[in-house]
Design a protein around this motif. Structure first.
Motif, PDB file in Angstrom:
ATOM      1  N   ASP A 201      23.479  11.061   5.175  1.00  0.00           N
ATOM      2  CA  ASP A 201      24.139  12.227   4.573  1.00  0.00           C
ATOM      3  C   ASP A 201      23.591  12.654   3.209  1.00  0.00           C
ATOM      4  N   GLU A 202      23.121  11.696   2.415  1.00  0.00           N
ATOM      5  CA  GLU A 202      22.655  12.045   1.070  1.00  0.00           C
ATOM      6  C   GLU A 202      21.133  12.024   0.980  1.00  0.00           C
ATOM      7  N   GLY A 203      20.444  12.011   2.126  1.00  0.00           N
ATOM      8  CA  GLY A 203      18.988  12.105   2.129  1.00  0.00           C
ATOM      9  C   GLY A 203      18.263  10.772   2.127  1.00  0.00           C
ATOM     10  N   GLY A 204      18.998   9.664   1.988  1.00  0.00           N
ATOM     11  CA  GLY A 204      18.356   8.346   2.059  1.00  0.00           C
ATOM     12  C   GLY A 204      17.936   8.049   3.489  1.00  0.00           C
ATOM     13  N   TRP A 205      16.952   7.160   3.655  1.00  0.00           N
ATOM     14  CA  TRP A 205      16.506   6.797   5.003  1.00  0.00           C
ATOM     15  C   TRP A 205      17.650   6.185   5.789  1.00  0.00           C
ATOM     16  N   TRP A 206      17.725   6.552   7.082  1.00  0.00           N
ATOM     17  CA  TRP A 206      18.759   5.993   7.964  1.00  0.00           C
ATOM     18  C   TRP A 206      18.595   4.471   8.017  1.00  0.00           C
ATOM     19  N   PRO A 207      19.662   3.698   7.764  1.00  0.00           N
ATOM     20  CA  PRO A 207      19.526   2.246   7.573  1.00  0.00           C
ATOM     21  C   PRO A 207      19.510   1.486   8.894  1.00  0.00           C
ATOM     22  N   ASN A 208      18.365   1.528   9.546  1.00  0.00           N
ATOM     23  CA  ASN A 208      18.191   0.901  10.855  1.00  0.00           C
ATOM     24  C   ASN A 208      18.001  -0.608  10.701  1.00  0.00           C
ATOM     25  N   PHE A 209      19.007  -1.302  10.179  1.00  0.00           N
ATOM     26  CA  PHE A 209      18.862  -2.731   9.881  1.00  0.00           C
ATOM     27  C   PHE A 209      19.923  -3.543  10.596  1.00  0.00           C
ATOM     28  N   ASP A 210      19.591  -4.815  10.845  1.00  0.00           N
ATOM     29  CA  ASP A 210      20.538  -5.700  11.516  1.00  0.00           C
ATOM     30  C   ASP A 210      21.430  -6.463  10.541  1.00  0.00           C
ATOM     31  N   SER A 211      21.105  -6.379   9.254  1.00  0.00           N
ATOM     32  CA  SER A 211      21.958  -7.041   8.261  1.00  0.00           C
ATOM     33  C   SER A 211      21.800  -6.307   6.933  1.00  0.00           C
ATOM     34  N   ASN A 212      22.777  -6.512   6.068  1.00  0.00           N
ATOM     35  CA  ASN A 212      22.674  -5.926   4.723  1.00  0.00           C
ATOM     36  C   ASN A 212      21.476  -6.520   3.981  1.00  0.00           C
ATOM     37  N   GLU A 213      21.226  -7.824   4.231  1.00  0.00           N
ATOM     38  CA  GLU A 213      20.099  -8.499   3.565  1.00  0.00           C
ATOM     39  C   GLU A 213      18.756  -7.918   3.999  1.00  0.00           C
ATOM     40  N   ALA A 214      18.662  -7.511   5.279  1.00  0.00           N
ATOM     41  CA  ALA A 214      17.398  -6.922   5.750  1.00  0.00           C
ATOM     42  C   ALA A 214      17.105  -5.633   4.983  1.00  0.00           C
ATOM     43  N   ALA A 215      18.144  -4.879   4.695  1.00  0.00           N
ATOM     44  CA  ALA A 215      17.955  -3.651   3.919  1.00  0.00           C
ATOM     45  C   ALA A 215      17.507  -3.982   2.500  1.00  0.00           C
ATOM     46  N   LEU A 216      18.119  -5.024   1.924  1.00  0.00           N
ATOM     47  CA  LEU A 216      17.742  -5.423   0.563  1.00  0.00           C
ATOM     48  C   LEU A 216      16.286  -5.883   0.509  1.00  0.00           C
ATOM     49  N   SER A 217      15.875  -6.676   1.509  1.00  0.00           N
ATOM     50  CA  SER A 217      14.488  -7.155   1.536  1.00  0.00           C
ATOM     51  C   SER A 217      13.517  -5.997   1.696  1.00  0.00           C
ATOM     52  N   MET A 218      13.864  -5.060   2.590  1.00  0.00           N
ATOM     53  CA  MET A 218      12.989  -3.900   2.799  1.00  0.00           C
ATOM     54  C   MET A 218      12.870  -3.076   1.518  1.00  0.00           C
ATOM     55  N   LEU A 219      13.959  -3.009   0.762  1.00  0.00           N
ATOM     56  CA  LEU A 219      13.925  -2.246  -0.486  1.00  0.00           C
ATOM     57  C   LEU A 219      12.997  -2.917  -1.507  1.00  0.00           C
ATOM     58  N   VAL A 220      13.068  -4.252  -1.579  1.00  0.00           N
ATOM     59  CA  VAL A 220      12.169  -4.979  -2.488  1.00  0.00           C
ATOM     60  C   VAL A 220      10.711  -4.738  -2.072  1.00  0.00           C
ATOM     61  N   SER A 221      10.428  -4.808  -0.752  1.00  0.00           N
ATOM     62  CA  SER A 221       9.040  -4.557  -0.286  1.00  0.00           C
ATOM     63  C   SER A 221       8.599  -3.145  -0.627  1.00  0.00           C
ATOM     64  N   ALA A 222       9.507  -2.195  -0.509  1.00  0.00           N
ATOM     65  CA  ALA A 222       9.132  -0.801  -0.788  1.00  0.00           C
ATOM     66  C   ALA A 222       8.786  -0.620  -2.263  1.00  0.00           C
ATOM     67  N   ILE A 223       9.532  -1.294  -3.127  1.00  0.00           N
ATOM     68  CA  ILE A 223       9.244  -1.204  -4.572  1.00  0.00           C
ATOM     69  C   ILE A 223       7.836  -1.759  -4.830  1.00  0.00           C
ATOM     70  N   GLU A 224       7.528  -2.912  -4.185  1.00  0.00           N
ATOM     71  CA  GLU A 224       6.200  -3.521  -4.357  1.00  0.00           C
ATOM     72  C   GLU A 224       5.114  -2.640  -3.763  1.00  0.00           C
ATOM     73  N   ARG A 225       5.363  -2.131  -2.576  1.00  0.00           N
ATOM     74  CA  ARG A 225       4.389  -1.281  -1.888  1.00  0.00           C
ATOM     75  C   ARG A 225       4.038  -0.056  -2.729  1.00  0.00           C
ATOM     76  N   ALA A 226       5.030   0.440  -3.500  1.00  0.00           N
ATOM     77  CA  ALA A 226       4.789   1.608  -4.357  1.00  0.00           C
ATOM     78  C   ALA A 226       4.053   1.214  -5.640  1.00  0.00           C
ATOM     79  N   GLY A 227       3.835  -0.098  -5.827  1.00  0.00           N
ATOM     80  CA  GLY A 227       3.065  -0.546  -6.988  1.00  0.00           C
ATOM     81  C   GLY A 227       3.897  -0.929  -8.194  1.00  0.00           C
ATOM     82  N   TYR A 228       5.191  -1.165  -7.986  1.00  0.00           N
ATOM     83  CA  TYR A 228       6.056  -1.539  -9.109  1.00  0.00           C
ATOM     84  C   TYR A 228       6.533  -2.976  -8.963  1.00  0.00           C
ATOM     85  N   ARG A 229       6.961  -3.553 -10.086  1.00  0.00           N
ATOM     86  CA  ARG A 229       7.459  -4.922 -10.097  1.00  0.00           C
ATOM     87  C   ARG A 229       8.983  -4.915  -9.978  1.00  0.00           C
ATOM     88  N   PRO A 230       9.499  -5.434  -8.855  1.00  0.00           N
ATOM     89  CA  PRO A 230      10.958  -5.493  -8.698  1.00  0.00           C
ATOM     90  C   PRO A 230      11.541  -6.377  -9.793  1.00  0.00           C
TER      91      PRO A 230
END
Ligand code: PGA
Ligand code: ZN
Length: 425
Positions: A201-230
């Motif tokens: 609804d607010e433009g964020g990616w649809w959270p196709n995850f099996d757990s809340n932790e999977a979403a958190l891990s994916m978010l950490v990877s995305a920060i790294e993939r973009a070249g930033y330090r989580p």
């Protein structure tokens, strides 16, 4: 003085009706504003008046529009628009209820904001400057959604907002660049994992995850993939919106198939804050769970921002009580939870006086209206929350902040970590 007040039904970002108000002053100056609408709403919010019945799934706003064009227009006739407190008290008294169930908070908030815009037009000032007067302002630190879950994504994840914050960005321009990079990196990571499925609804990616932790891990990877330090350049902010998870005396985490007590959901969020670079947590427990808010604040409130949204519903009295109980350290300010600018500002000022952080927030249902970018800056809130980094009802606010920063020129100061509660960040 106010010459005319007029409302119409327009359409919001979910294709649902909402109220837009236009206010014209005797001088000919005018202002316009539209009411936002929440999906995960607290019980103690101002009423979002809907027509019910069959049309528009019951979501018509004909009664709220009629309230503006009838009794509100009459009550505000010839009132001095510069006296926002008087304007708002006329509406509060005319409605006569504690939750604006007669006129509708959607009617009063649209008019309240339109009056402020009309005064800004009359004075030839941007609204943020009108609100700030001569005071120094800061550009608020944004928290921006990357995955949207909870009530905004068919409850695909329990957690509603998986957001990022970049307190060291130095400017809103840079904070938005960082956000754009992380947002697109997250989309690419979802695509690589075969999980990409559009947006919520607010433009964020649809959270196709099996757990809340999977979403958190994916978010950490995305920060790294973009070249930033989580945990250094970019941090995580969560809106648990636990009010929506309430079940009996506890909380139901459907993704994990678990029923948690207040102590257990606090344990869970504390563990997440140890395992992931989390800087901020909103509504970790439900609207009446003061003990739960005090519990989590005692455990991690020195290093993590603990925000009350449905818990405080932009109410100065609830903020004061929560502060007394050390239940949280930050307030989310949603103008339509209160129903007028005066009441929303009172909640914000009360929090500030008590040493709490302040975050001006949009709703999940929005329009092209950019008023909150002006409120957050003009009221000197430390932070702003608008949703994600896609869909123009979101981007309109981010882009308005860019214009405000540009207008401030060399005087532009980014709130950054200074917008967080003391010691946090
Ligand atoms: P809502 O969600 O606008 O649907 O209430 C926003 C939030 O919970 O912060
Ligand atoms: Zn919330």
């Amino acid at each position: 003085g106010i010459a005319s007040v007029f409302a119409r039904q327009i359409w919001d970002s979910r294709g649902c009706p909402t109220v837009e108000a236009e206010v014209t002053l005797a001088s000919g100056a005018s202002g316009r504003a539209a009411a936002p609408a929440g999906a995960s709403r607290g019980e103690y919010e101002a009423i979002d008046l809907r027509d019910g019945g069959i049309a528009f799934g019951g979501k018509g706003v004909g009664r709220a529009v009629d309230a503006v064009n009838g009794p509100i227009a009459k009550a505000l006739q010839a009132v001095d628009a510069r006296d926002q407190a008087l304007v708002d008290s006329r509406m509060i008294e005319g409605d006569g209820t504690s939750n604006k169930s007669v006129f509708g908070g959607n009617a009063t908030v649209a008019v309240s904001m339109a009056v402020a815009h009309a005064v800004a037009d009359a004075e030839g000032l941007p609204l943020w400057r009108l609100l700030a007067g001569d005071r120094h302002v800061r550009i608020p630190l944004p928290e921006i959604q990357i995955f949207g879950g909870g009530a905004h994504a068919g409850r695909r994840t329990d957690v509603q907002d998986f957001m990022i914050m970049a307190p060291q960005a130095g400017s809103i321009r840079r904070a938005l660049e960082i956000t754009g990079n992380v947002y697109h990196a997250a989309g690419a990571a979802m695509e690589d994992a075969g999980l990409l499925a559009g947006t919520a609804d607010e433009g964020g990616w649809w959270p196709n995850f099996d757990s809340n932790e999977a979403a958190l891990s994916m978010l950490v990877s995305a920060i790294e993939r973009a070249g930033y330090r989580p945990g250094e350049d970019v941090f995580i902010s969560l809106d648990i919106a636990a009010n929506e998870l309430r079940s009996g005396t506890g909380y139901q985490l459907n993704l994990d198939g678990e029923k948690l007590s207040s102590d257990e959901i606090v344990d869970r969020v504390v563990r997440w804050s140890e395992d992931y670079p989390i800087l901020s947590v909103e509504d970790p427990v439900g609207q009446d769970d003061t003990a739960g808010m005090a519990n989590i604040t005692a455990r991690i409130g020195e290093t993590v921002q603990i925000i009350g949204d449905d818990f405080l519903v932009t109410d100065a009295g609830r903020v004061a009580k929560a502060a007394e109980a050390a239940a949280g350290n930050a307030v989310l300010v949603k103008v339509n939870q209160a129903g007028t600018l005066t009441e929303a500002r009172a909640a914000l000022e009360t929090a500030r006086e008590l040493g709490w952080a302040t975050i001006v927030s949009a709703r999940s249902g929005e329009t092209e209206d950019v008023t909150i970018a002006h409120l957050a800056t003009g009221w000197n809130a430390g932070q702003i929350k608008v949703g994600s980094f896609a869909r123009s009802e979101r981007m309109a606010k981010w882009n308005e902040l860019l214009r405000i920063e540009e207008a401030l020129g060399s005087n532009a100061e980014f709130a950054g970590a200074g917008g967080l509660p003391r010691r946090v960040g």
